[in-house]
Each structure stands twice: as structure tokens, then as C-alpha cells.
Design an enzyme around this catalytic site. Structure first.
Site, mmCIF file in Angstrom:
data_model
loop_
_atom_site.group_PDB
_atom_site.id
_atom_site.type_symbol
_atom_site.label_atom_id
_atom_site.label_comp_id
_atom_site.label_asym_id
_atom_site.label_seq_id
_atom_site.Cartn_x
_atom_site.Cartn_y
_atom_site.Cartn_z
ATOM 1 N N GLU B 54 0.814 -1.226 0.000
ATOM 2 C CA GLU B 54 0.000 0.000 0.000
ATOM 3 C C GLU B 54 0.848 1.276 0.000
ATOM 4 O OE1 GLU B 54 -0.594 -2.602 1.975
ATOM 5 O OE2 GLU B 54 -2.715 -3.162 1.804
ATOM 6 N N PHE B 116 -11.527 -7.024 13.810
ATOM 7 C CA PHE B 116 -10.463 -7.516 12.932
ATOM 8 C C PHE B 116 -10.142 -6.459 11.876
ATOM 9 C CE2 PHE B 116 -9.203 -9.801 9.002
ATOM 10 C CZ PHE B 116 -7.951 -10.203 9.452
ATOM 11 N N GLN B 117 -8.871 -6.192 11.702
ATOM 12 C CA GLN B 117 -8.365 -5.177 10.752
ATOM 13 C C GLN B 117 -8.974 -3.810 11.009
ATOM 14 O OE1 GLN B 117 -8.379 -6.762 6.678
ATOM 15 N NE2 GLN B 117 -6.355 -7.622 7.100
ATOM 16 N N LYS B 166 -17.556 -0.296 5.995
ATOM 17 C CA LYS B 166 -18.090 -1.238 5.022
ATOM 18 C C LYS B 166 -19.613 -1.143 4.897
ATOM 19 C CE LYS B 166 -17.446 -5.954 3.405
ATOM 20 N NZ LYS B 166 -16.894 -7.285 3.699
ATOM 21 N N MET B 489 24.812 8.113 1.279
ATOM 22 C CA MET B 489 24.742 9.382 2.006
ATOM 23 C C MET B 489 25.019 9.170 3.486
ATOM 24 S SD MET B 489 24.554 12.525 1.290
ATOM 25 C CE MET B 489 23.592 13.097 -0.107
#
Lengths: 178, 597
Positions: B54, B116-117, B166, B489
Site C-alpha cells: 500500500e 479484525f483489521q 463497510k 549518504m
């Protein structure tokens, strides 16, 4: 012609009372508080409540302190938040009235109880709850007046204090959104 | 459609995207956003690009946005889907990139139950976005989505998250189209105050040593702003320098261009900033990488700052003339006011100023020593220079993305960008792993263009999984790795500031990038010495497939010039000959500077 500003910056700090008119929506207070904590600004006091149900507006009063540059930054950062309608620096925009409300619980009997009541009367505090061994005083005023009263109550049986923080409004006919 | 017709929340999402002109979104499915994926399946107007992480979806959307000027769109699921976007969101926030990120959320009745999630997405992303929304009513969904696009692209652009439970996606409601009335509280100022413009022209007309310092705000304002900037600089005859974000706003090959300024900027740009008596900053924010030590920053100049974000003005540097407005309108107003003002600028002083600048230029601060033997070790600067020259020969439209580190600074120094929107790099946040997904976004937006990710071998591994996305969509992105086997760097700072103790900066156990490319269905090439370099570059550009070119470069090369943190513009380290012997304090490095990054 203009002269270049000295790179040495003014480091003296001042207190500012800032009024913020915001959309009355979920998360708006978190945005304001998160802005202060995330950027390391001071909050000396913060109050919030809805002020216009029809227009769905809330008003936040923030007392903060910092250098002139930091106060300018705070105002610009607040103004940048999407749900913010108006930011006003009451300290800079002319005379204003700042008030705080406190509820002060004092417990005791005998001479101390009488003394507490006498001082409350002199300070124009109202008794809003009483038992034979306690008072709850309600007091409205400038912060230093409340501080003074609380200090006097301490040796007389002060139990606890609940304070609102400062609300403020400009003197004269104009509103901040006008 | 009548106003009483109802759609599901998921259908409203797609309808709003279509009405916003969105034709591509970058995303990754999951439980909470399945209704949107189901609606996507049943239509053809919006193309979905499946990334492999993501974070990459947001960088790809950024690449799309920066290379087109349009809003980039991301679709991810709840919980880890949303939390994985945070780095990308902050990246877009710091570089002012318009992105709308749609995140799934657990159903409203489960919010707060540790479902959940579930994650507090609006809470987590509040300081990572310009604004965010949690939609609790399907009938508000259309309005909120249109507002999200407006907020993302207007004013100072930035990322906006819309969190979608949802049940809201499944329930049916009325779709509200684009609002006809302006936003209640958010109204950015775009037109500059004419008094401020007049004051700016007065300052610039009486300047003896002027400079124009332009940043990403010019790019964000659209190509017209870059055209006007070029017109203004030519009209005035002033020197012009760009920030890292502003490269391409002014033509890189123009004689009035001094190159990039700041920590790894050119000698002439930084000394001109230090020595100027009038500075016009347009669309830049006096970032610490640009100013160096603040109290010694351009000490003798009158400063004009034009920015669309009032909070950028007087934040780090106090200025003498503040202009709030959009860069295009500010530049148009400045040009008109300059022409209308009868005052003659001091051309004699300007000529003397250019003479001084040319003297600084003659130091040739970007020089490097490339041994010409075919067996010679490739200097990283030379690899970029040859890539630039050979890519230019093709005559193709070239988009350059980068990761973060030495390779990024060398690319900024050696690539001459003639037009805006061709340079996509993570400036403010400095996100390693940015370049490959950003290249995906740019290549999706410009299928015919040549898109090159100039990378380092450490950064590229941070989003290497996106090679799979290249393969799936047959995107011919070129990944040009300057492989010095170090986080270059970090190694450079350890060499210059930490006594050469290379703590954890060696890239141990590297993959074989040629085989890695092949396993991802791409072409793998390698240049081991100078003799291989041109051939590898030519082959990379000729192949119409994704390529990883592993360019083995000098392991010890440092990126110069360098203004150490906390030093002033006139305390630059120019090259190895300026470096102090190992262990000794570097010139310009102070105790105060050591704590800075």
C-alpha cells in the site's frame, strides 16, 4: 526605502488569547490540539463549546505563549485547518474581556468554615452546595482573581478545584466573524 | 439520473471518481473495501492498478499526480492497508502533492471494538494529511468525496484520506454531485494583493544584486507558472536558482540558471543567495536544507516571499515583503507591474553582479575526475551524465524519478530539466523506496514516455516488490542503480562527521540485480567498468521492457558541494581537496550543527 530585517530574531515571548471559530464536527478539537502538540506550541488554557446550533459552529478559546513569530505561526497554522472559519488574536486586536469559572470545594468546621464563607462573600463567590462540614463555591472572574481566592482557601480546608479555562470576547460592537 | 434514485455506497464512490475525471486508481484489495472492488469489476471507466504494497500505491499516485498535475487516487483496505499508506501520505504532505486516499473501515457499529483489521485511521492520519474524513452516512458520501478532491488540489495541494466503513459502502443512498456553492470554511487565497506586488517590484527594481529563488509551488501551479517564471527572469535579466522540488520550473540549460541551491546545491547558487541584496522567493519555503544556519542566511538582502500557504511565510525566515497567492497569478502580476513601473533598473550593477557570478561559476563546482580507461571504475556522476546525454539523443520525453541519497543529489545536479513535471523525487520527507512506485505512476500516465528511476542499491530494496507490478502491466520502466554497496549518504556523513566509523551503512548480502530482474520478468544488465557503461545505457533505453541496470560505481565517491548541517552558505565544502584529514574536524562543522540532520 526598506531596510533589510536583522536576522537576529526577537526572542521575547508574550501571551496571546486566540479565538477560533470552527465547524462543530467530529475531530475538530483533535486537529487543533494535535497541531499544538505536533509543532511544539504551548497551551496555557483551552476551552471549547458550540456557540451556534443553526450554523453548526463551535468556538475555541486558546491561551498560548511564544515569540511574536511563533504566535504568527500558530495563527497561520490554525487558519490553514479546513474546518476553521476564523482565527482572531484578541490580545492584538484591541481590548477584550477574559473570564474563567471555577467550582471550589472547601471542607471544615468551626472558625475555618466561618472564615471561608466570609472571604467568599468578599470575593463575590456564590455558595452552590453546602453541608454542615463543606461548601462548594462558584466563582467567575479573571484568572488572577480565581488564583487569589484559591490561595486563600488552601489553609481553610481546600479539597479540590475545577476550572473551565479562559473564555474571551472583544470589547465593543464587532464580532470576530464580522 | 433523478435525485431520488439510490445507489450503493460503493457505486457512489465510483460515480464520484468518474465525475472528478479519474481514469486510474492505485490500490490493493481487502475485506473492508470488497464492495468497491466488486463495483470496479462491473465497469470499464476506471482502471485499477494493483500494486504489491500500500505504501507503493500512494507513491504511484504521487508519481501520477506530479507528472500530470491531476489528483492521484489510492484505494486500500482497513487496518494494515490504511497504516501502510502513512509514509506515502506524509511524503505527499511534505511535498504538497494532491492525493485522495480511500481507505476501507470496519462497519460503523464495530468502530471502537478492536474489530479484525480495525485501526483508528482518521486518528492516525490526521497529522499525515491535509484533511481527512470518516463517512458515517451514505447520503453524505458524494458530497464528501467531491470536497476531498477540492481540498486535495486547491490552495497548497496535499493528501486527503476518506475513511469508508463497510456498511456505508453496502447501504443505498442518494448521490450528490459536485457542489455548486463554495466551501463553508476553506477558501484559499489565490489572487495576490496589488500593494504587495507593487512593493516587490520597487524592491527588485532598485536591487543591485538580485536573485530569483523558485520552488515546487511554481510546478504545482501548472505549466503556465513555469512559462511565466521564465518570462519574468528573461525580462529582468536576473539570475535564477531552483530548489530540489522546483527543478524544471526554469529551463536547466538557460544561461540565467545557476542550478539547484542548498546543501548539495552549486557554489554559484549558494554564494549568490548569500551575497544578494534582493531575493524573490516564489513557491519555496526556506527549508533547512536550503537555508543552512538561519542567522547567517542571506544576511544582506531584502526578501520577498510569494507563497499560496500563508503559514509558510515568516515561519523560518522573516521577510520584508509577503505575497500570498498562486504562483501563476503572482508571476503574471509581477510581470505586468514590472513593465508598468517607469523606474529603470540598475543595469550597470546587474552586469557587475553577473561578472561576480561568472567568477563563482568558473570554479566548476560539480567537476569530478573520471579515468578514461575502459577498465576504469565508473564515477557515479559520470554514469548520470552519460545517461542524461544518451537519453537526450533519443529525443523522447523523459521522466526521472529517484530514491533518496547520494544518487538523488547527483541526479539533481547533473540532469538538466527543461520543463516542469519531469522530475519526481521525495524532497521533504526523504523517503527511500519512493522512486520505483513513483515511476509506475508516471509510466501509467505517460505510456509512450521514457521513465527512469535513478536509484541506489539500498533504496531500491525498500519497494523492490513493485517489479512485479511492472511485469503485470508491461511497464517499460528503467531502474538505473548506482551500486556503490553502501547507503552512500549515510556513509558520507559517517566519513565527514563521525570519524569514518561506518556503522551499519554497508549494503551486505545484496541480491544479484541481474538475476533479480530476470526473476521479475524484466531485463537485467550490468556495467562493471567504464567500458561497459555506454553500451548498457544504450541497451537499457532500446529495450521496450522493464530493465534493471546495475551500474557498479566508485564505492567511496562523495557528493559535493556540501554545506554541512548548521553551516552557512559561504562555508561550503567543495570537494575532496576541501576535506579535513580523517579524524579532524571538517570546516564549517560545529557542535551545534552535529545535532542537526
Amino acid at each position: 526605502m526598506l531596510k533589510a530585517l536583522s536576522p537576529a530574531q526577537d526572542t521575547s515571548t508574550r501571551q496571546a488569547v486566540i479565538a477560533v471559530l470552527v465547524e462543530n464536527e467530529a475531530g475538530v478539537l483533535a486537529r487543533v490540539i494535535g497541531l499544538f502538540s505536533g509543532r511544539g506550541y504551548n497551551i496555557d488554557s483551552l476551552t471549547v463549546a458550540p456557540v451556534d446550533d443553526e450554523k453548526q459552529l463551535s468556538r475555541i478559546t486558546i491561551v498560548t505563549s511564544g515569540t511574536a513569530m511563533v504566535i504568527e505561526q500558530i495563527k497561520a497554522q490554525l487558519d490553514r485547518l479546513v474546518p476553521v472559519h476564523k482565527v482572531a488574536d484578541l490580545t492584538m486586536e484591541g481590548p477584550h474581556i477574559a473570564r474563567e469559572l471555577a467550582l471550589i470545594k472547601v471542607a471544615g468546621t468551626g472558625e475555618k468554615r466561618v472564615e471561608a464563607l466570609r472571604i467568599a462573600d468578599a470575593f463575590r463567590a456564590r455558595v452552590v452546595d453546602a453541608t454542615t462540614e463543606s461548601f462548594v463555591f462558584e466563582m467567575t472572574g479573571a484568572t488572577d482573581k480565581l488564583d487569589a481566592f484559591v490561595a486563600l482557601m488552601r489553609p481553610l480546608g481546600l479539597v479540590e478545584v475545577s476550572r473551565t479555562g479562559i473564555v474571551a470576547i472583544a470589547r465593543g460592537p464587532k464580532g470576530i466573524d464580522g | 439520473m433523478t435525485s431520488t434514485e439510490t445507489l450503493s455506497g460503493a457505486e457512489i464512490v465510483l460515480r464520484a471518481l468518474k465525475d472528478q475525471g479519474v481514469d486510474v486508481i492505485f490500490g490493493y484489495p481487502g475485506g473492508a473495501v470488497l464492495p468497491i472492488y466488486d463495483a470496479l469489476f462491473q465497469q470499464n471507466a476506471i482502471r485499477h492498478i494493483l500494486v504489491r504494497h500500500e505504501q507503493a500505491a500512494v507513491h504511484a499516485a504521487e508519481g501520477y499526480a506530479r507528472s500530470t498535475g491531476k489528483v492521484g487516487v489510492v484505494l486500500v483496505t482497513s487496518g494494515p492497508g490504511a497504516t501502510n499508506t502513512v509514509t506515502g501520505l506524509v511524503d505527499a504532505l511534505m511535498d504538497s502533492i494532491p492525493v485522495v486516499c480511500l481507505t476501507g473501515q470496519v462497519p460503523t457499529h464495530l468502530i471502537g471494538n478492536d474489530a479484525f483489521q480495525e485501526a483508528d485511521t482518521t486518528g492516525i492520519t490526521r497529522p499525515a494529511t491535509k484533511h481527512n474524513y470518516l463517512v458515517k452516512d451514505v447520503n453524505a458520501l458524494g458530497r464528501i468525496l467531491h470536497e476531498a478532491f477540492y481540498v486535495a488540489r486547491s490552495g497548497r495541494p496535499g493528501p486527503v484520506v476518506v475513511d469508508l466503513p463497510k456498511d456505508v459502502l453496502i447501504s443505498r443512498g442518494v448521490y450528490q454531485g459536485m457542489p455548486a456553492t463554495p466551501h463553508r470554511s476553506y477558501r484559499p487565497v489565490v489572487d495576490p494583493d496589488p500593494h504587495a506586488i507593487a512593493q516587490a517590484v520597487r524592491i527588485l527594481k532598485s536591487a543591485k544584486r538580485p536573485i530569483v529563488y523558485a520552488g515546487g509551488g511554481v510546478i504545482n501551479s501548472g505549466p503556465e507558472a513555469s512559462r511565466l517564471l521564465t518570462e519574468f527572469v528573461h525580462l529582468t535579466g536576473f539570475p535564477c536558482t531552483n530548489t530540489l522540488m522546483g527543478l524544471g520550473a526554469f529551463p536547466g540549460s538557460d544561461p540565467q540558471f545557476l542550478g539547484m541551491l542548498g546543501m548539495h546545491g552549486t557554489y554559484e547558487a549558494n554564494l549568490a543567495m548569500h551575497g544578494c541584496d534582493a531575493m524573490l522567493n516564489i513557491g519555496a519555503r526556506f527549508d533547512d536544507r536550503v537555508t543552512g544556519r538561519l542567522r547567517d542566511f542571506s544576511p544582506h538582502s531584502l526578501k520577498i516571499h510569494a507563497d499560496i500557504d500563508p503559514s509558510s511565510i515568516n515561519k523560518n525566515v522573516r521577510v520584508d515583503c509577503a505575497i500570498v497567492g498562486d504562483a501563476t497569478r503572482v508571476l503574471a502580476a509581477l510581470i505586468a507591474a514590472w513593465k508598468a513601473d517607469p523606474t529603470k533598473p540598475d543595469t550597470g550593477a546587474l552586469a557587475a553582479w553577473w561578472k561576480q557570478i561568472d567568477l563563482w561559476r568558473s570554479r566548476d563546482c560539480l567537476r569530478y575526475r573520471q579515468d578514461a580507461s575502459p577498465k576504469a571504475v565508473i564515477k557515479p556522476q559520470h554514469a548520470i551524465k552519460r545517461l542524461y546525454e544518451i537519453a537526450r539523443e533519443t529525443g523522447r520525453d523523459v521522466f526521472i524519478t529517484t530514491e533518496v541519497g547520494q544518487h538523488q543529489m547527483w541526479a539533481a545536479q547533473f540532469w538538466k530539466f527543461e520543463r516542469p513535471n519531469r522530475w519526481l523525487t521525495s524532497g521533504g520527507l526523504g523517503t527511500m523506496g519512493y522512486g520505483l512506485p513513483a515511476a509506475i505512476g508516471a509510466q501509467i500516465a505517460h505510456p509512450e514516455a521514457l521513465v527512469i528511476d535513478i536509484a541506489g542499491e539500498a533504496s531500491i530494496l525498500m519497494n523492490i516488490q513493485e517489479m512485479s507490478t511492472l511485469a503485470q502491466y508491461r511497464l517499460p520502466v528503467k531502474v538505473f542503480i548506482l551500486n556503490n554497496e553502501y547507503m552512500g549518504m549515510v556513509r558520507q556523513w559517517q566519513e565527514l562527521l563521525h570519524g569514518g566509523r561506518y556503522s551499519e551503512s554497508y549494503s551486505a548480502a545484496l541480491p544479484d540485480f541481474v538475476k533479480l530482474a530476470e526473476s521479475f520478468h524484466a531485463v537485467g544488465l550490468r556495467a562493471k567498468s567504464l567500458g561497459d557503461l555506454d553500451g548498457v545505457i544504450r541497451e537499457m533505453l532500446a529495450v521496450d521492457r522493464a530493465v534493471i541496470a546495475d551500474i557498479c560505481v566508485d564505492k567511496h565517491e562523495n557528493c559535493f558541494p556540501m554545506i554541512p548541517s548548521g553551516a552557512a552558505h559561504n562555508e561550503m565544502i567543495l570537494g575532496p581537496e576541501d576535506e579535513a584529514p580523517s579524524g579532524a574536524a571538517q570546516p564549517g562543522v560545529t557542535e551545534e550543527g552535529m545535532v542537526l540532520v
